[in-house]
Design a protein around this motif. Structure first.
Motif, short mmCIF file in Angstrom:
data_model
loop_
_atom_site.label_atom_id
_atom_site.label_comp_id
_atom_site.label_asym_id
_atom_site.label_seq_id
_atom_site.Cartn_x
_atom_site.Cartn_y
_atom_site.Cartn_z
N ASP A 1 0.85 -1.19 0.00
CA ASP A 1 0.00 0.00 0.00
C ASP A 1 0.88 1.24 0.00
OD1 ASP A 1 -1.70 2.13 1.91
OD2 ASP A 1 -2.88 1.08 0.41
N LEU A 2 0.64 2.14 -0.95
CA LEU A 2 1.47 3.33 -1.06
C LEU A 2 1.34 4.21 0.18
CD1 LEU A 2 3.37 5.11 -2.70
CD2 LEU A 2 1.36 6.13 -3.80
N SER A 3 0.17 4.25 0.81
CA SER A 3 0.00 5.07 2.00
C SER A 3 0.92 4.62 3.11
CB SER A 3 -1.46 5.02 2.46
OG SER A 3 -2.33 5.51 1.46
N ARG B 1 4.12 6.77 4.60
CA ARG B 1 4.30 7.04 6.03
C ARG B 1 5.67 6.54 6.48
NH1 ARG B 1 0.28 4.64 7.34
NH2 ARG B 1 -1.22 6.36 7.47
N LEU B 2 6.09 5.41 5.95
CA LEU B 2 7.40 4.87 6.29
C LEU B 2 8.53 5.76 5.78
CD1 LEU B 2 8.81 2.46 7.63
CD2 LEU B 2 8.76 1.31 5.42
N GLY C 1 12.49 7.67 7.27
CA GLY C 1 13.75 7.37 6.61
C GLY C 1 13.71 6.14 5.74
N GLY C 2 12.56 5.45 5.68
CA GLY C 2 12.41 4.31 4.77
C GLY C 2 12.84 2.99 5.33
N THR C 3 13.31 2.90 6.57
CA THR C 3 13.71 1.62 7.13
C THR C 3 13.13 1.46 8.51
OG1 THR C 3 15.74 2.58 8.03
CG2 THR C 3 15.86 1.58 5.84
#
Length: 451
Positions: free
Chosen positions: A426-428, A432-433, A437-439
């Motif tokens: 899910d793109l949402s 949010r992640l 910082g993506g991790t």
């Protein structure tokens, strides 16, 4: 039989498919009509061989009946007009649109029962058919049906088709009339949460709104007085120094800039259809563009080939519809297709103008060389976010020992926030992640739930 409303008055009997006259009418013979005609011809032939006059009469009757039906239908002219209305004319993928049809008799004589059919593309479902009762002169009938497309694009609806049949079922003739319309199916836009992406000020042109009241009088650059300027803005010190009336220059707030980069390389994606990786990327680019417009960014769409669709100004407030402001971007994404490019050199050249701002990229498969090129797309000190769709994940192939994890690492080392994307993500949630910082260091997992 006339066709369509006043602006489309082409007679249905003279449509391109009907210009063959009787030849086209004979093409409408049904199986029953062709059987009667074949049986009549056979009976006539046998009558000459056997010398039976009665058999000749039977053969002529069998052959003349379908021919008479063809002639009667060919000369039949039911004068009716048709119109079509779409509500709405632009929908998102997976949403329904309603088609309203109206048929009106403009003949002086009543018609018999009519079979009405509308031509719609296969992707929108089966062709709708309606049986209309006897139409008196001036009578009007209205019918409606719904269409739905799971795949973005533009779909042509129409023309209306009227099927005429004879009482014996010997012949059927289709006549087209009415206008054609286009249904635009936009990529699905997912609502995204308002999260800080880090370095957001880098996405602004010269900076955010600046308060003039905080600046000293000497810090304000005056300009010459213009008719209609408020006298309260007169800068007296500059007026005395220059000998002409000067006013304080109003500082205009700078609007944030953002670039949505969509990788359209055909070699970078696997599969096709509504659930494919490429369609996810197109939908993601549309969602990101609308979201950034809501937040006041000026957004442009950029592809791997360097094709640039200038974005509209960001929304000034929440009272505006982001889909209206994003219409040029969404219309472009509704028709976008795979490119023949093999690298991102076109995008790299297009971003040399320094108008990158916040960079949000949706990328397909990257090798090491392409990852190094993509890493250089990020401007110095700018914020860059990459959603990477790995074909091995989308095709269900497990990442084996030879799977190269270096391309995402090269992007991270260059300052990108990288989020791998898989089927069903899910793109949402990924958006949010991205604000973190993506991790997710606590469980050792990357975005999308994969190590």
């Amino acid at each position: 039989m006339t066709a369509g409303p006043p602006h489309d008055g082409t007679p249905a009997g003279e449509e391109p498919g009907d210009r063959g006259g009787l030849r086209a009418a004979f093409g409408g013979l049904t199986t029953r009509g062709r059987s009667f005609l074949a049986a009549g011809a056979a009976a006539v032939g046998c009558s000459y061989v056997l010398g039976q006059e009665d058999l000749l009469r039977v053969g002529l009757l069998l052959a003349v009946l379908p021919l008479a039906c063809v002639l009667v239908l060919h000369r039949t002219r039911h004068r009716v007009t048709g119109s079509r209305r779409l509500t709405p004319e632009r929908v998102s993928a997976g949403e329904e649109a309603q088609v309203h049809l109206a048929v009106e008799s403009v003949s002086r004589l009543p018609t018999g029962p009519l079979l009405l059919q509308d031509r719609v593309p296969y992707d929108l479902g089966p062709r709708p058919r309606f049986v209309l009762d006897r139409l008196e002169p001036g009578a009007r009938r209205a019918v409606s049906y719904r269409v739905r497309a799971d795949l973005r694009g533009r779909y042509r609806l129409g023309p209306l088709q009227l099927r005429l049949t004879d009482p014996f079922g010997m012949c059927e003739i289709d006549r087209d009339f009415g206008v054609r319309q286009t249904l635009t199916v936009l990529p699905h836009c997912a609502p995204l949460p308002p999260v800080p992406l880090g370095g957001e000020a880098a996405g602004h042109g010269e900076g955010r709104h600046r308060a003039i009241a905080l600046a000293g009088a000497d810090d304000i650059i005056p300009r010459g007085y213009r008719h209609g300027d408020d006298l309260r803005r007169v800068h007296w010190r500059a007026t005395a120094r220059l000998g002409e009336l000067m006013v304080r220059r109003e500082e205009q707030p700078q609007r944030a800039h953002a670039t949505v980069l969509l990788d359209t390389r055909g070699v970078a994606y696997a599969g096709a259809g509504p659930e494919s990786a490429f369609e996810w990327a197109v939908s993601g680019a549309a969602s990101a563009a609308v979201h950034l417009l809501q937040r006041g960014f000026s957004v442009r769409l950029l592809t791997d080939t360097g094709a640039d669709v200038p974005g509209p100004d960001g929304l000034a407030g929440t009272g505006h519809d982001p889909l209206d402001a994003a219409a040029p971007l969404l219309d472009a994404l509704a028709l976008i297709d795979h490119s023949r490019a093999e690298d991102l050199s076109g995008a790299h050249a297009a971003l040399r103008d320094g108008r990158t701002g916040l960079l949000v990229a949706f990328l397909g498969e990257l090798d090491e060389e392409q990852a190094e090129s993509a890493a250089r797309l990020r401007g110095r000190g700018g914020t860059a976010l990459a959603f990477v769709l790995d074909p091995e994940i989308w095709t269900g192939a497990a990442a084996g020992p030879g799977h190269d994890a270096r391309p995402p690492r090269l992007l991270r080392e260059a300052g990108w926030t990288v989020l791998p994307v898989g089927p069903g993500d899910d793109l949402s949630d990924l958006w949010r992640l991205a604000g973190t910082g993506g991790t997710r260091e606590d469980d050792g997992m990357t975005a999308g739930g994969r190590t």
